[in-house]
Enzyme design. Structure first.
Site, PDB file in Angstrom:
ATOM      1  N   HIS A   3      -7.886  -4.081 -10.055  1.00  0.00           N
ATOM      2  CA  HIS A   3      -8.093  -4.728  -9.013  1.00  0.00           C
ATOM      3  C   HIS A   3      -9.022  -5.754  -9.429  1.00  0.00           C
ATOM      4  O   HIS A   3     -10.448  -5.434 -10.568  1.00  0.00           O
ATOM      5  CB  HIS A   3      -9.006  -3.734  -7.501  1.00  0.00           C
TER       6      HIS A   3
ATOM      7  N   ILE B 158       0.524  -1.105  -0.255  1.00  0.00           N
ATOM      8  CA  ILE B 158      -0.010   0.235   0.010  1.00  0.00           C
ATOM      9  C   ILE B 158       1.039   1.104  -0.182  1.00  0.00           C
ATOM     10  O   ILE B 158       1.424   1.478   1.481  1.00  0.00           O
ATOM     11  CB  ILE B 158      -1.146   0.265   1.409  1.00  0.00           C
TER      12      ILE B 158
ATOM     13  N   ASP C  55      -8.361   1.507  -2.689  1.00  0.00           N
ATOM     14  CA  ASP C  55      -9.046   0.509  -3.830  1.00  0.00           C
ATOM     15  C   ASP C  55     -10.458   1.559  -4.003  1.00  0.00           C
ATOM     16  O   ASP C  55     -11.418   0.845  -4.337  1.00  0.00           O
ATOM     17  CB  ASP C  55      -9.636  -0.763  -3.184  1.00  0.00           C
TER      18      ASP C  55
ATOM     19  N   ASN D 130      -4.672   1.228 -10.955  1.00  0.00           N
ATOM     20  CA  ASN D 130      -4.399   0.420 -10.257  1.00  0.00           C
ATOM     21  C   ASN D 130      -5.321  -0.589 -11.213  1.00  0.00           C
ATOM     22  O   ASN D 130      -6.565  -0.236 -11.234  1.00  0.00           O
ATOM     23  CB  ASN D 130      -4.833  -0.141  -8.272  1.00  0.00           C
TER      24      ASN D 130
HETATM   25  C1  GAR Z   1      -4.275 -10.035 -10.623  1.00  0.00           C
HETATM   26  O1  GAR Z   1      -5.667 -10.269 -10.855  1.00  0.00           O
HETATM   27  C2  GAR Z   1      -4.460  -8.053 -10.220  1.00  0.00           C
HETATM   28  O2  GAR Z   1      -5.491  -7.678  -9.979  1.00  0.00           O
HETATM   29  C3  GAR Z   1      -4.920  -8.162  -8.303  1.00  0.00           C
HETATM   30  O3  GAR Z   1      -3.206  -9.181  -8.478  1.00  0.00           O
HETATM   31  C4  GAR Z   1      -2.972 -10.147  -9.456  1.00  0.00           C
HETATM   32  C5  GAR Z   1      -2.069 -10.186 -10.114  1.00  0.00           C
HETATM   33  O4  GAR Z   1      -1.625 -10.778 -11.617  1.00  0.00           O
HETATM   34  N1  GAR Z   1      -4.388  -7.581  -7.977  1.00  0.00           N
HETATM   35  C6  GAR Z   1      -5.025  -7.283  -6.879  1.00  0.00           C
HETATM   36  O5  GAR Z   1      -5.183  -8.256  -6.206  1.00  0.00           O
HETATM   37  C7  GAR Z   1      -3.786  -5.765  -6.157  1.00  0.00           C
HETATM   38  N2  GAR Z   1      -4.910  -5.523  -5.096  1.00  0.00           N
HETATM   39  P1  GAR Z   1       0.098 -10.718 -12.657  1.00  0.00           P
HETATM   40  O6  GAR Z   1       1.062 -10.924 -11.415  1.00  0.00           O
HETATM   41  O7  GAR Z   1      -0.237 -12.263 -13.174  1.00  0.00           O
HETATM   42  O8  GAR Z   1      -0.672  -9.619 -12.563  1.00  0.00           O
END
Ligand code: GAR
Length: 194
Positions: free
Chosen positions: A114, A97, A150, A112
């Protein structure tokens, strides 16, 4: 919000903590002629992040700041952002964060993604909570980052239907595919070149 001027692309940094599938997807998008962004820096707070491999594959500079203390991470990162002329930050699976101070310095310039239909299911373990609550739909959201978790202005969302036998893992995979479509679209929506 910064605009891309003519064909000059916006110098962008992507922040990651893990697998980096969104990072790779954004890199591919940035390489398209009409893309408004160029990715010149990858920042990670996790030295073991799998996504760091894309630095070598796509020849993009990377910096790893594996500090528990937010202050050290942010101070070092801000120096890099400045020296690399970064005008846009895309958070892509970045699990730290950022402080209000940091966000204020890049006000309106941090995006971002989410994995939920914000404002529902902010924070972690979204898919588990969605399934536990027997939701019929979930999805993903691209939003501007402000100092509340978020909660910044939503740029785009995609709704995804849950199947009867959905598990957190199957939902994560299903939504991730949509994330890869949504993030470039959201960037185009804000910055697209004519
Ligand atoms: C994704 O699903 C993204 O939306 C989430 O982490 C994953 C990362 O995947 N982000 C969060 O939860 C942020 N709070 P990646 O490393 O394969 O892009």
């Amino acid at each position: 919000m910064v605009k891309s001027v003519g064909l000059k692309k916006i110098r962008t940094a992507v922040f990651i903590s893990g697998t980096g599938s969104n990072l790779e997807n954004l890199v591919k998008f940035s390489l398209k002629k009409k893309s408004p962004i160029e990715i010149v820096l990858i920042i990670s707070n996790n030295a073991k992040a799998k996504g760091l491999k894309y630095s070598k594959i796509y020849k993009i500079k990377k910096k790893i700041y594996n500090y528990n203390k937010n202050k050290i991470f942010e101070t070092k990162t801000l120096i890099d952002l400045k020296s690399n002329g970064i005008k846009l930050i895309c958070l892509a699976g970045f699990m730290k964060i950022l402080s209000g101070d940091f966000i204020r310095k890049f006000k309106g310039k941090i995006l971002n993604i989410h994995p939920s239909l914000l404002p529902k299911y902010k924070g972690l373990k979204t898919h588990e909570r969605v399934i536990k609550n027997k939701e019929k739909y979930s999805g993903c959201t691209v939003h501007l980052v402000n100092s509340k978790l978020d909660s910044g202005r939503i740029v785009l969302q995609k709704r995804v239907k849950l199947s009867e036998k959905e598990t957190p893992l199957s939902l994560q995979k299903k939504i991730l595919k949509h994330e890869h479509i949504l993030y470039p679209r959201a960037i185009d929506k804000i910055f697209a070149n004519p």
